[in-house]
Design an enzyme around this catalytic site. Structure first.
Site, PDB file in Angstrom:
ATOM      1  N   ASP A   1      -1.706   5.943   6.952  1.00 58.18           N
ATOM      2  CA  ASP A   1      -2.681   5.190   6.405  1.00 58.18           C
ATOM      3  C   ASP A   1      -3.044   4.085   7.463  1.00 58.18           C
ATOM      4  O   ASP A   1      -2.323   2.883   7.476  1.00 58.18           O
ATOM      5  CB  ASP A   1      -2.199   4.577   5.245  1.00 58.18           C
ATOM      6  CG  ASP A   1      -3.197   3.678   4.540  1.00 58.18           C
ATOM      7  OD1 ASP A   1      -4.413   3.464   5.198  1.00 58.18           O
ATOM      8  OD2 ASP A   1      -3.051   3.014   3.492  1.00 58.18           O
TER       9      ASP A   1
ATOM     10  N   LYS B   1     -11.966  -2.780   6.981  1.00 55.81           N
ATOM     11  CA  LYS B   1     -11.244  -3.440   7.836  1.00 55.81           C
ATOM     12  C   LYS B   1     -11.300  -3.722   9.316  1.00 55.81           C
ATOM     13  O   LYS B   1     -11.471  -4.905   9.884  1.00 55.81           O
ATOM     14  CB  LYS B   1      -9.677  -3.501   7.803  1.00 55.81           C
ATOM     15  CG  LYS B   1      -8.871  -3.609   6.509  1.00 55.81           C
ATOM     16  CD  LYS B   1      -9.089  -2.995   5.141  1.00 55.81           C
ATOM     17  CE  LYS B   1      -8.499  -3.569   3.955  1.00 55.81           C
ATOM     18  NZ  LYS B   1      -7.495  -2.724   3.250  1.00 55.81           N
TER      19      LYS B   1
ATOM     20  N   TRP C   1       0.777  -1.288   0.109  1.00 61.49           N
ATOM     21  CA  TRP C   1       0.088   0.231  -0.322  1.00 61.49           C
ATOM     22  C   TRP C   1       0.782   1.168  -0.173  1.00 61.49           C
ATOM     23  O   TRP C   1       0.394   2.144  -0.789  1.00 61.49           O
ATOM     24  CB  TRP C   1      -0.946  -0.137   1.183  1.00 61.49           C
ATOM     25  CG  TRP C   1      -2.211  -1.188   1.066  1.00 61.49           C
ATOM     26  CD1 TRP C   1      -2.256  -2.278   1.931  1.00 61.49           C
ATOM     27  CD2 TRP C   1      -3.048  -1.333  -0.084  1.00 61.49           C
ATOM     28  NE1 TRP C   1      -3.157  -2.883   1.457  1.00 61.49           N
ATOM     29  CE2 TRP C   1      -3.700  -2.232   0.265  1.00 61.49           C
ATOM     30  CE3 TRP C   1      -3.342  -0.592  -1.051  1.00 61.49           C
ATOM     31  CZ2 TRP C   1      -4.560  -3.041  -0.653  1.00 61.49           C
ATOM     32  CZ3 TRP C   1      -4.517  -0.770  -1.767  1.00 61.49           C
ATOM     33  CH2 TRP C   1      -4.961  -2.057  -1.751  1.00 61.49           C
TER      34      TRP C   1
HETATM   35  C1  LIG Z   1      -7.175  -1.873   2.347  1.00 65.34           C
HETATM   36  C2  LIG Z   1      -6.184  -0.913   2.190  1.00 65.34           C
HETATM   37  C3  LIG Z   1      -6.277   0.171   1.430  1.00 65.34           C
HETATM   38  C4  LIG Z   1      -6.958   0.164   0.194  1.00 65.34           C
HETATM   39  O1  LIG Z   1      -8.389   0.655   0.681  1.00 65.34           O
HETATM   40  P1  LIG Z   1      -9.493   0.746  -0.660  1.00 65.34           P
HETATM   41  O2  LIG Z   1     -10.740   1.221   0.353  1.00 65.34           O
HETATM   42  O3  LIG Z   1      -9.902  -0.535  -1.133  1.00 65.34           O
HETATM   43  O4  LIG Z   1      -9.165   1.848  -1.417  1.00 65.34           O
HETATM   44  C5  LIG Z   1      -5.034   1.217   1.526  1.00 65.34           C
HETATM   45  N1  LIG Z   1      -4.147   0.934   2.665  1.00 65.34           N
HETATM   46  C6  LIG Z   1      -4.176  -0.024   3.534  1.00 65.34           C
HETATM   47  C7  LIG Z   1      -3.012   0.058   4.635  1.00 65.34           C
HETATM   48  C8  LIG Z   1      -5.172  -0.929   3.519  1.00 65.34           C
HETATM   49  O5  LIG Z   1      -5.075  -1.925   4.149  1.00 65.34           O
END
Ligand SMILES: *Cc1c(COP(=O)(O)O)cnc(C)c1O
Length: 360
Positions: A171, A195, A101
């Protein structure tokens, strides 16, 4: 047979939350409407979003000089929104690359300014975190971006890195609310909901007031933090049902002893699984360095990869769902976010032990 769902996201939700949503589906609190059928400008929904924000503020002890925004576009939407709102301060930004990511985040940011990788563990197949002393930070960067938990690679920072006066952007899509963090150490935190918060379609942004007003002129209005802050996240129609479910999850989390309470459980779950992986005699192994292992996404492999398909079929038959690793990494991944009970990890370890005995 109990079912345990190890999906990396969208991930399992607490059963009691789903049951409450089911009970309230057709008629929310005597309003005669489903939450899905309410105006986002009406009093009922205002109560729902106000409570969700207040509960999140309480859970994370968010200081008053931070805004809590519910946006859309997911984690990847924020890969664009962060530079589009912040990079204009100085035109440059620093990115820490610890996995899948963060690699995508820096690539997207480079479209809007000078986005630079200050370190990368790519050469190490993203199995660890580059030592902080080797990061080449630019004191004139508009912000430093990092990914506290790399969901795909199973790599997690155990501490918040010190980056001096430059605003730190995180993030936290896959580890928000899983451990205590001092929000005042950050300029901005963002997380897609699917998540550890609720269903997909909601993106939580926690942003310090002084970072609201640096959007580039080209920034789409639906990505401008200032617009969402001024409108109390009701700039346009938000994911109303998603915010409602997130609010139920926040209330559930408060009943689990808040973040401090759930952190103890998360530690116990991860310890149990990693201990087994380390002690199993090599039939399985965890590729990530011990100091960087994620409590949320436990990546592991079978020594004999020809058994992968069998492992997945048999684990599924045993009620242990979605253990397949991300396609860029392969192997297996057990995602054990807040709602996963200890019994789920115990069942997984028991299955793994049995499978190893039969096939080892
Ligand atoms: C799942 C995830 C993303 C992407 O998320 P989307 O909502 O599918 O764009 C970005 N960063 C991390 C750390 C993630 O776990």
């Amino acid at each position: 047979m109990s079912i345990f769902n190890f999906s990396a996201g969208p991930a399992m939700l607490p059963r009691v939350v789903l049951e409450q949503a089911q009970a309230e589906l057709l008629d929310w609190h005597g309003s005669g409407m489903s939450v899905m059928e309410m105006s986002h400008r009406g009093g009922e929904f205002q109560q729902i979003i106000d409570e969700a924000i207040a509960d999140l503020r309480e859970l994370m002890a968010i200081p008053d000089n931070y805004q809590v925004l519910f946006m859309q576009g997911g984690g990847q939407g924020q890969f664009s929104a962060v530079p589009l709102n912040l990079i204009g301060r100085t035109g440059r930004a620093d990115y820490v690359n610890t996995g899948h990511w963060s690699t995508l985040a820096v690539k997207e940011a480079a479209r809007y300014g000078e986005a630079r990788e200050v370190c990368s563990s790519a050469g190490d197949a993203f199995h660890g975190i580059p030592d902080r002393s080797g990061w080449e930070l630019d004191p004139r960067a508009a912000y430093v971006h990092y990914t506290p938990n790399e969901t795909v690679n199973g790599v997690e920072f155990q501490d918040i890195p010190d980056v001096g006066a430059v605003p730190l952007v995180a993030d936290m899509s896959s580890n928000i609310l899983s451990r205590e963090v001092d929000v005042s150490r950050f300029g901005l935190i963002y997380a897609s909901a699917q998540k550890n918060i609720g269903p997909s379609g909601v993106t939580v942004v926690i942003v310090r007031d002084d970072l609201l007003d640096h959007a580039l002129p080209i920034t789409p209005i639906t990505l401008q933090y200032r617009k969402y802050a001024d409108a109390g996240s009701l700039f346009n129609t938000p994911s109303t049902y998603g915010i409602y479910l997130a609010g139920l999850v926040f209330k559930w989390l408060k009943q689990q002893g808040g973040v401090a309470g759930i952190e103890q459980l998360n530690k116990a779950k991860a310890d149990l699984l990693y201990r087994y992986l380390d002690d199993c005699g090599g039939f399985y192994f965890a590729p990530v360095e011990a100091s960087a292992r994620s409590r949320m996404n436990v990546v592991f492999r079978l020594r004999d990869e020809s058994l992968n398909a069998d492992f997945l079929a048999q684990s599924k038959a045993a009620g242990l769902l979605q253990l397949k690793g991300h396609k860029v990494v392969g192997g297996m991944r057990a995602s054990i976010y807040n709602p996963m009970p200890l019994a789920g990890v115990e069942a997984l370890v028991a299955f793994m032990r049995d499978f190893a005995q039969r096939r080892g």
